[in-house]
Design a protein around this motif. Sequence first.
Motif, PDB file in Angstrom:
ATOM      1  N   ALA A  76       0.815  -1.222   0.000  1.00  0.00           N
ATOM      2  CA  ALA A  76       0.000   0.000   0.000  1.00  0.00           C
ATOM      3  C   ALA A  76       0.846   1.269   0.000  1.00  0.00           C
ATOM      4  CB  ALA A  76      -0.926   0.001   1.212  1.00  0.00           C
ATOM      5  N   LEU A  78       3.769   1.701  -1.713  1.00  0.00           N
ATOM      6  CA  LEU A  78       4.492   1.894  -2.980  1.00  0.00           C
ATOM      7  C   LEU A  78       4.024   3.103  -3.788  1.00  0.00           C
ATOM      8  CD1 LEU A  78       5.133  -1.724  -4.310  1.00  0.00           C
ATOM      9  CD2 LEU A  78       6.764  -0.135  -3.301  1.00  0.00           C
ATOM     10  N   PRO A  79       2.719   3.356  -3.963  1.00  0.00           N
ATOM     11  CA  PRO A  79       2.317   4.530  -4.757  1.00  0.00           C
ATOM     12  C   PRO A  79       2.795   5.851  -4.165  1.00  0.00           C
ATOM     13  CG  PRO A  79       0.467   3.026  -4.485  1.00  0.00           C
ATOM     14  CD  PRO A  79       1.565   2.522  -3.602  1.00  0.00           C
ATOM     15  N   GLU A  80       2.983   5.907  -2.860  1.00  0.00           N
ATOM     16  CA  GLU A  80       3.420   7.147  -2.227  1.00  0.00           C
ATOM     17  C   GLU A  80       4.880   7.468  -2.520  1.00  0.00           C
ATOM     18  OE1 GLU A  80       1.944   8.156   1.734  1.00  0.00           O
ATOM     19  OE2 GLU A  80       0.998   6.176   1.757  1.00  0.00           O
ATOM     20  N   GLN A  82       6.198   7.797  -5.330  1.00  0.00           N
ATOM     21  CA  GLN A  82       6.320   8.620  -6.525  1.00  0.00           C
ATOM     22  C   GLN A  82       6.713  10.051  -6.172  1.00  0.00           C
ATOM     23  OE1 GLN A  82       2.738   8.372  -8.863  1.00  0.00           O
ATOM     24  NE2 GLN A  82       2.613   6.181  -8.544  1.00  0.00           N
ATOM     25  N   ASP A  83       6.281  10.529  -5.015  1.00  0.00           N
ATOM     26  CA  ASP A  83       6.583  11.884  -4.583  1.00  0.00           C
ATOM     27  C   ASP A  83       7.702  11.825  -3.546  1.00  0.00           C
ATOM     28  OD1 ASP A  83       6.631  14.518  -3.879  1.00  0.00           O
ATOM     29  OD2 ASP A  83       4.585  14.599  -3.117  1.00  0.00           O
ATOM     30  N   ASN A  86       7.306  12.489   0.247  1.00  0.00           N
ATOM     31  CA  ASN A  86       6.726  11.508   1.164  1.00  0.00           C
ATOM     32  C   ASN A  86       7.760  10.599   1.817  1.00  0.00           C
ATOM     33  OD1 ASN A  86       4.137  12.396   0.584  1.00  0.00           O
ATOM     34  ND2 ASN A  86       3.846  10.925  -1.043  1.00  0.00           N
ATOM     35  N   GLN A 106      12.960   6.027  -7.121  1.00  0.00           N
ATOM     36  CA  GLN A 106      12.064   6.906  -7.863  1.00  0.00           C
ATOM     37  C   GLN A 106      12.304   6.805  -9.363  1.00  0.00           C
ATOM     38  OE1 GLN A 106      12.732  10.639  -5.723  1.00  0.00           O
ATOM     39  NE2 GLN A 106      10.574  10.510  -5.171  1.00  0.00           N
ATOM     40  N   SER A 109      10.596   3.785 -10.497  1.00  0.00           N
ATOM     41  CA  SER A 109       9.163   4.042 -10.498  1.00  0.00           C
ATOM     42  C   SER A 109       8.763   4.845 -11.735  1.00  0.00           C
ATOM     43  CB  SER A 109       8.775   4.797  -9.227  1.00  0.00           C
ATOM     44  OG  SER A 109       7.448   5.219  -9.281  1.00  0.00           O
ATOM     45  N   GLN A 110       9.586   5.827 -12.098  1.00  0.00           N
ATOM     46  CA  GLN A 110       9.290   6.672 -13.256  1.00  0.00           C
ATOM     47  C   GLN A 110       9.286   5.895 -14.569  1.00  0.00           C
ATOM     48  OE1 GLN A 110       8.225   9.938 -13.617  1.00  0.00           O
ATOM     49  NE2 GLN A 110       7.856   9.562 -11.445  1.00  0.00           N
ATOM     50  N   VAL A 113       5.542   4.941 -14.306  1.00  0.00           N
ATOM     51  CA  VAL A 113       4.602   6.030 -14.046  1.00  0.00           C
ATOM     52  C   VAL A 113       4.570   6.998 -15.224  1.00  0.00           C
ATOM     53  CG1 VAL A 113       4.188   8.039 -12.568  1.00  0.00           C
ATOM     54  CG2 VAL A 113       4.812   5.863 -11.555  1.00  0.00           C
TER      55      VAL A 113
END
Length: 198
Positions: A76, A78-80, A82-83, A86, A106, A109-110, A113
């Motif tokens: 849960a 993992l999506p955070e 991206q910024d 956080n 990151q 992730s990019q 994303v």
Amino acid sequence: MLWTVLPTSAAEALANHLLGLDGASSARLQKVAGKRLRVTLTELGKPLTLQASEQGVLLSWVDADSVDCHIITRLAVLPELQDSANITRLIKADALDIEGDPMLAQQFSQLFVALDIDWEEQLSQRIGDVPAHVVGQAFKRSQQWLQQRLAEQQQWLADVLIEEKHILVGSQQMAEFKQQVQQLRAQVDKLERALKTR
């Protein structure tokens, strides 16, 4: 062992296929080429290693080799990631543990994303230009409809919580409260100055 190899190879093939559909992916892959990221999700218990090359990504459940970055967290969270703002908060909340270069996580992730795939073009290669355009337009309209319904539901929930249930305060009430606090602070400051002069 087979239960881990098959899903990994399928996920790897899907990831590389998606990266291949976006022309800008090669530039993002070059930034992380030769780097290794290990992700340990508490739900799985077994670490997943991602290795990037200029051609794509490799996924592996083998964790014997060293990595450039190791992330230990929950699915849960993992999506955070991206910024980057956080990351510190998540570490302080014991929701994230990072060993190595956090910027590498990151960048990985990019890779996904930032995917910009022209789905209408991909569909037109299979069913033709006109049907693909019709499907694309229908998808855009349905997406707009869903966003509008979501916004309406959020407004309805805010109205219920503010007006009916009085759980939250409205923006005007908050502004009035802030103004009253500032006035009270000014009065206290004035009283303190008057007491000091005596």
